[in-house]
Design an enzyme around this catalytic site. Structure first.
Site, PDB file in Angstrom:
ATOM      1  N   LEU A 110       0.798  -1.168  -0.012  1.00 14.65           N
ATOM      2  CA  LEU A 110       0.096  -0.202  -0.061  1.00 14.65           C
ATOM      3  C   LEU A 110       0.838   1.046   0.014  1.00 14.65           C
ATOM      4  O   LEU A 110       1.873   1.124   0.646  1.00 14.65           O
ATOM      5  CB  LEU A 110      -0.777  -0.049   1.245  1.00 14.65           C
ATOM      6  N   GLY A 155       1.087  -5.525   1.198  1.00 14.25           N
ATOM      7  CA  GLY A 155      -0.148  -5.317   0.157  1.00 14.25           C
ATOM      8  C   GLY A 155       0.614  -5.949  -1.128  1.00 14.25           C
ATOM      9  O   GLY A 155      -0.407  -6.658  -1.833  1.00 14.25           O
ATOM     10  N   ASN A 179       4.893  -7.555   6.598  1.00 10.41           N
ATOM     11  CA  ASN A 179       5.592  -6.897   7.405  1.00 10.41           C
ATOM     12  C   ASN A 179       4.995  -5.877   8.079  1.00 10.41           C
ATOM     13  O   ASN A 179       5.661  -5.086   8.737  1.00 10.41           O
ATOM     14  CB  ASN A 179       6.924  -6.613   6.849  1.00 10.41           C
ATOM     15  N   GLU A 180       3.454  -5.652   8.198  1.00 10.86           N
ATOM     16  CA  GLU A 180       3.207  -4.639   8.785  1.00 10.86           C
ATOM     17  C   GLU A 180       3.523  -4.490  10.282  1.00 10.86           C
ATOM     18  O   GLU A 180       3.564  -3.300  10.600  1.00 10.86           O
ATOM     19  CB  GLU A 180       1.458  -4.835   8.728  1.00 10.86           C
TER      20      GLU A 180
HETATM   21  N1  CO8 Z   1       4.534   3.549  -0.138  1.00  9.82           N
HETATM   22  C1  CO8 Z   1       4.862   4.906  -0.448  1.00  9.82           C
HETATM   23  N2  CO8 Z   1       6.180   5.261  -0.729  1.00  9.82           N
HETATM   24  C2  CO8 Z   1       6.880   4.099  -0.830  1.00  9.82           C
HETATM   25  C3  CO8 Z   1       6.683   2.795  -0.412  1.00  9.82           C
HETATM   26  C4  CO8 Z   1       5.176   2.551  -0.007  1.00  9.82           C
HETATM   27  N3  CO8 Z   1       4.950   1.406   0.243  1.00  9.82           N
HETATM   28  N4  CO8 Z   1       7.611   2.023  -0.676  1.00  9.82           N
HETATM   29  C5  CO8 Z   1       8.957   2.862  -1.051  1.00  9.82           C
HETATM   30  N5  CO8 Z   1       8.337   4.048  -1.222  1.00  9.82           N
HETATM   31  C6  CO8 Z   1       9.074   5.041  -1.852  1.00  9.82           C
HETATM   32  C7  CO8 Z   1      10.550   5.456  -0.921  1.00  9.82           C
HETATM   33  O1  CO8 Z   1      10.093   6.380   0.300  1.00  9.82           O
HETATM   34  C8  CO8 Z   1      11.290   6.323  -1.899  1.00  9.82           C
HETATM   35  O2  CO8 Z   1      10.773   7.387  -2.268  1.00  9.82           O
HETATM   36  P1  CO8 Z   1      11.773   8.698  -2.571  1.00  9.82           P
HETATM   37  O3  CO8 Z   1      12.455   8.272  -3.926  1.00  9.82           O
HETATM   38  O4  CO8 Z   1      10.834   9.938  -2.760  1.00  9.82           O
HETATM   39  O5  CO8 Z   1      12.989   8.450  -1.482  1.00  9.82           O
HETATM   40  C9  CO8 Z   1      10.850   5.353  -3.223  1.00  9.82           C
HETATM   41  O6  CO8 Z   1       9.728   4.785  -3.136  1.00  9.82           O
HETATM   42  C10 CO8 Z   1      11.995   4.063  -3.798  1.00  9.82           C
HETATM   43  O7  CO8 Z   1      12.136   3.286  -2.318  1.00  9.82           O
HETATM   44  P2  CO8 Z   1      13.347   2.649  -2.189  1.00  9.82           P
HETATM   45  O8  CO8 Z   1      14.551   3.514  -2.060  1.00  9.82           O
HETATM   46  O9  CO8 Z   1      13.311   2.329  -0.759  1.00  9.82           O
HETATM   47  O10 CO8 Z   1      13.558   1.693  -3.138  1.00  9.82           O
HETATM   48  P3  CO8 Z   1      14.313   0.419  -2.867  1.00  9.82           P
HETATM   49  O11 CO8 Z   1      14.301  -0.605  -4.506  1.00  9.82           O
HETATM   50  O12 CO8 Z   1      15.556   0.354  -2.357  1.00  9.82           O
HETATM   51  O13 CO8 Z   1      13.362  -0.742  -1.960  1.00  9.82           O
HETATM   52  C11 CO8 Z   1      11.290  -1.878  -1.358  1.00  9.82           C
HETATM   53  C12 CO8 Z   1      12.080  -1.133  -2.420  1.00  9.82           C
HETATM   54  C13 CO8 Z   1      11.956  -3.001  -0.940  1.00  9.82           C
HETATM   55  C14 CO8 Z   1      10.092  -1.881  -1.851  1.00  9.82           C
HETATM   56  C15 CO8 Z   1      11.349  -0.783  -0.283  1.00  9.82           C
HETATM   57  O14 CO8 Z   1      11.310   0.743  -0.765  1.00  9.82           O
HETATM   58  C16 CO8 Z   1      10.590  -0.862   0.689  1.00  9.82           C
HETATM   59  O15 CO8 Z   1      10.745  -1.833   1.594  1.00  9.82           O
HETATM   60  N6  CO8 Z   1       9.410  -0.248   1.007  1.00  9.82           N
HETATM   61  C17 CO8 Z   1       8.315  -0.197   1.945  1.00  9.82           C
HETATM   62  C18 CO8 Z   1       7.387  -1.498   1.871  1.00  9.82           C
HETATM   63  C19 CO8 Z   1       6.495  -1.407   2.972  1.00  9.82           C
HETATM   64  O16 CO8 Z   1       6.880  -1.652   4.149  1.00  9.82           O
HETATM   65  N7  CO8 Z   1       5.123  -1.355   2.533  1.00  9.82           N
HETATM   66  C20 CO8 Z   1       4.285  -1.667   3.575  1.00  9.82           C
HETATM   67  C21 CO8 Z   1       3.191  -0.658   3.099  1.00  9.82           C
HETATM   68  S1  CO8 Z   1       1.555  -1.150   4.341  1.00  9.82           S
HETATM   69  C22 CO8 Z   1       0.770  -2.351   3.606  1.00  9.82           C
HETATM   70  O17 CO8 Z   1       1.011  -2.745   2.368  1.00  9.82           O
HETATM   71  C23 CO8 Z   1      -0.431  -2.856   4.264  1.00  9.82           C
HETATM   72  C24 CO8 Z   1      -0.931  -2.085   5.424  1.00  9.82           C
HETATM   73  C25 CO8 Z   1      -2.251  -2.667   5.958  1.00  9.82           C
HETATM   74  C26 CO8 Z   1      -2.845  -1.608   6.783  1.00  9.82           C
HETATM   75  C27 CO8 Z   1      -3.423  -1.963   7.762  1.00  9.82           C
HETATM   76  C28 CO8 Z   1      -3.845  -0.687   8.825  1.00  9.82           C
HETATM   77  C29 CO8 Z   1      -4.715  -1.043   9.773  1.00  9.82           C
END
Ligand code: CO8
Length: 304
Positions: A110, A155, A179-180
């Site tokens: 997400l 997500g 990994n939430e």
């Molecule tokens: N949302 C928004 N922006 C993101 C996300 C995301 N999920 N993931 C990465 N970005 C952004 C980064 O901030 C970065 O932005 P900028 O260029 O402006 O600095 C850009 O995307 C590139 O990210 P990285 O430099 O980290 O890229 P890498 O290639 O090194 O890594 C990864 C890619 C492995 C995907 C890494 O970005 C990562 O681990 N991201 C986080 C993933 C994550 O933890 N997602 C969880 C989202 S929550 C969800 O899906 C379920 C929620 C359920 C809700 C329940 C609530 C009650």
């Protein structure tokens, strides 16, 4: 019905209408008269997802192309639902492969920016779209195969888990999992149900509590993905698996799938509004907002 109306309104507002017209035209495309060669492939590229249908095999490919990380924004989710619905309604399509055009990333889950500093109305709209995506994918009548060609947290993992079969590129640097907990948030019950249905209760419980991201080999060991393949074999393997599943009569396979998944789908349908309210009250808490902001900062710092 209410969900469909919300989606339609959202489509009108978000400028996806040209896409809708394109999709509608595609859905209405006349079938080839027997004896004439079939138009092999129909393809169109939308904003964030490229959809290609090979009419000779009945297999479509949905390829995420929303750099940098295919995060599931409201627009992405809307496009996903529309594309899937059109495929579902197209009699020429029996199976869908879901994969990514962004190198090394399947989907980052997400879009966290959709859950930070927004209005209650926005959170409600966003969460309804997340629910809709899952209801359509998990409940799809088509054969769905995830070709996971990059990392797939949260997500992104849910999308893969919602498919009938998962094939992942064997690169140990690619990770997948719910990994939430690492973000200080809690995976909703229907994420959990989907996970349990794939890996079993014990593996899901441990993995969810620890917010684990599993490397591709570990994910395979746990049963989170069904197969690992070298990158260059992914397409061939996915095609072979799809052909195997499509060899069965649709009605028997579809009824079996529905029997296996119905209880979990019905649970969300029955508690949909309550689930939205839970999401809003949880995500609006200042402590949760702070956790998400810190997590985003951590992602940015990691770069520098
Ligand atoms: N949302 C928004 N922006 C993101 C996300 C995301 N999920 N993931 C990465 N970005 C952004 C980064 O901030 C970065 O932005 P900028 O260029 O402006 O600095 C850009 O995307 C590139 O990210 P990285 O430099 O980290 O890229 P890498 O290639 O090194 O890594 C990864 C890619 C492995 C995907 C890494 O970005 C990562 O681990 N991201 C986080 C993933 C994550 O933890 N997602 C969880 C989202 S929550 C969800 O899906 C379920 C929620 C359920 C809700 C329940 C609530 C009650």
């Amino acid at each position: 019905m209410a969900a469909a109306l919300t989606l339609a309104r959202r489509m009108a507002r978000s400028g996806v209408l040209p896409l809708c017209r394109q999709l509608l035209a595609w859905g209405r495309a006349p079938r080839q008269p027997p004896g004439l060669p079939l138009a092999q492939c129909r393809a169109f590229s939308n904003n964030k997802i490229m959809v290609e249908l090979d009419e000779s095999s009945g297999v479509a490919t949905m390829k995420f192309k929303s750099p940098p990380v295919n995060s599931l924004s409201l627009d992405f989710l809307t496009e996903f639902c529309i594309s899937l619905e059109k495929l579902e309604n197209n009699r020429a399509c029996r199976g869908v492969i879901i994969t990514s055009a962004v190198p090394k990333i399947f989907s980052s889950g997400l879009d966290i920016t959709e859950m930070c500093g927004k209005s209650t109305e926005h959170y409600a709209e966003f969460w309804r779209a997340v629910q809709e995506m899952w209801l359509r994918l998990y409940g799809s009548n088509m054969v769905t195969v995830a070709a996971v060609n990059g990392s797939s947290p949260a997500g992104g993992c849910l999308i893969a888990l919602s498919c009938d079969y998962r094939i992942m590129v064997e690169n140990p640097k690619f990770s997948i999992g719910l990994n939430e907990a690492q973000l200080g948030i809690v995976a909703p019950f229907w994420f959990k149900d989907t996970f349990v249905n794939v890996v079993g209760h014990r593996v899901a419980e441990r993995s969810l509590q620890l917010g684990s991201l599993h490397s591709a080999p570990e994910a395979h060991r746990l049963g989170l993905v069904d197969e690992l393949v070298p990158d260059e074999k992914l397409q061939e393997k996915t095609g072979a698996v799809m052909a195997q599943w499509l060899a069965l009569p649709d009605h028997a396979r579809q009824l079996t799938k529905s029997m296996m998944r119905k209880a979990v789908l019905d649970r969300l349908v029955a508690h949909r509004e309550e689930d939205i309210q839970n999401f809003i009250s949880f995500i609006s808490k200042e402590s949760i907002q702070k956790s998400l902001r810190l997590y985003m900062e951590m992602l940015k710092k990691k770069k520098g």
